[in-house]
Design an enzyme around this catalytic site. Structure first.
Site, PDB file in Angstrom:
ATOM      1  N   ALA A  65      18.294  -5.989  12.553  1.00 42.69           N
ATOM      2  CA  ALA A  65      17.739  -4.917  11.718  1.00 42.69           C
ATOM      3  C   ALA A  65      17.088  -5.554  10.493  1.00 42.69           C
ATOM      4  O   ALA A  65      17.399  -5.217   9.342  1.00 42.69           O
ATOM      5  CB  ALA A  65      18.810  -3.898  11.333  1.00 42.69           C
ATOM      6  N   HIS A 100      15.801 -10.616   4.740  1.00 45.59           N
ATOM      7  CA  HIS A 100      16.039 -11.630   5.781  1.00 45.59           C
ATOM      8  C   HIS A 100      14.828 -12.557   5.925  1.00 45.59           C
ATOM      9  O   HIS A 100      14.975 -13.756   6.101  1.00 45.59           O
ATOM     10  CB  HIS A 100      16.263 -10.956   7.144  1.00 45.59           C
ATOM     11  CG  HIS A 100      17.483 -10.092   7.222  1.00 45.59           C
ATOM     12  ND1 HIS A 100      17.416  -8.732   7.325  1.00 45.59           N
ATOM     13  CD2 HIS A 100      18.801 -10.414   7.233  1.00 45.59           C
ATOM     14  CE1 HIS A 100      18.639  -8.238   7.401  1.00 45.59           C
ATOM     15  NE2 HIS A 100      19.492  -9.235   7.350  1.00 45.59           N
TER      16      HIS A 100
END
Ligand code: PAF
Length: 279
Positions: free
Chosen positions: A33, A38
């Site tokens: 996700a 990230h």
């Protein structure tokens, strides 16, 4: 080209080749996700390592709430598209059986820094994190691993674990990435509806005010009480904690002449959000 591998043996063969060629291997452990937070970890790894592995594994052992595990977003195809834009070499997305084969009987448990705050509120969570992170280090043979400061306590736990077990991996803690309105990026934000999403920035705003007040000499107890009240008045459902802690040990902050961290866990529209800032 970014390849997706699911078996540890395939990954190990590839990484052994890289290492034989003298390449530094960077690891970004994730549960998928993916968002810009990230991707910023993956970009940091790309800047410092010849080869980059991003792991995507929703680790059942770190969820103390089965409902949270069930609702955790799984978006592998979209994640792979995003990681390809960063030029990640490998996505390692193992099954639960690959990570925890039949007979798996080991738990890595960190004392001290893992015990307060999340350690109290999410029993077993850091055992699950420490165990999977140790496994991922072993499976990827990474030289450097990149973690977000958004999960500050997790970062401290991983640092402790690596030092205590002499694991040959260098831990890099990267700045929290925030939306334009200050909300810390998190996979859980996707579960906030429109009205809740409009309330969410009030947490960082209140924490920033409290941190500034404490730095300017305000009494921390009063500043924290004001911060909690402000968060609740903004529309959050509840505050699990908003606390000032020693930044390294997460022990109660006695005396203000050392690095401190203001850490929060709150609930908004059925979603648990955490955040932290340096003070
Ligand atoms: O921060 C996370 O996403 C997870 O806790 C981690 C480090 C990938 C371990 O499952």
């Amino acid at each position: 080209m970014t390849v997706i591998l699911r078996e540890g043996a395939d990954l190990r063969k590839l990484v052994r080749g890289w290492k034989a060629a003298g390449n530094i291997v960077g690891l970004v452990p994730t549960m998928g996700a993916l968002h810009d937070g990230h991707l910023s970890l993956a970009r940091a790894a790309k800047a410092e390592c010849e080869r980059v592995i991003v792991t995507i594994f929703v680790n059942p052992r770190q969820f103390n709430n089965p409902d949270d595990l069930k609702k955790y977003p799984r978006t592998e195809a979209a994640d792979a598209g995003l990681l390809a834009t960063v030029g990640v070499d490998v996505i390692f997305a193992p099954t639960a059986d690959e990570v925890y084969p039949a007979g798996f009987a080991t738990t890595v448990s960190v004392a001290g820094v893992a015990e307060p705050l999340e350690g109290v509120l999410r029993p077993g969570h850091f055992d699950g994190v420490a165990t999977v992170v140790t496994k991922l280090f072993g499976m990827t043979l990474a030289d450097r691993a990149y973690f977000g400061q958004k999960d500050w306590q997790q970062l401290r736990v991983v640092n402790r674990l690596v030092r205590d077990l002499n694991l040959p991996v260098w831990i890099v803690g990267c700045e929290t990435v925030r939306e334009a309105d200050g909300v810390a990026m998190s996979s859980r934000n996707a579960r906030l509806g429109g009205a809740a999403r409009r309330i969410a920035p009030a947490l960082f705003a209140a924490m920033t005010r409290a941190g500034g007040a404490i730095r300017s000499g305000a009494d921390p107890t009063t500043a924290l009480a004001d911060c909690r009240a402000e968060v609740l008045a903004s529309g959050f459902d509840s505050v699990e904690y908003i606390e000032l802690r020693d930044a390294a040990t997460l022990e109660a902050a006695e005396g203000l002449n050392r690095p401190l961290r203001l850490l929060a866990a709150v609930w908004l529209a059925g979603v648990r959000l955490i955040d932290n800032i340096a003070v």
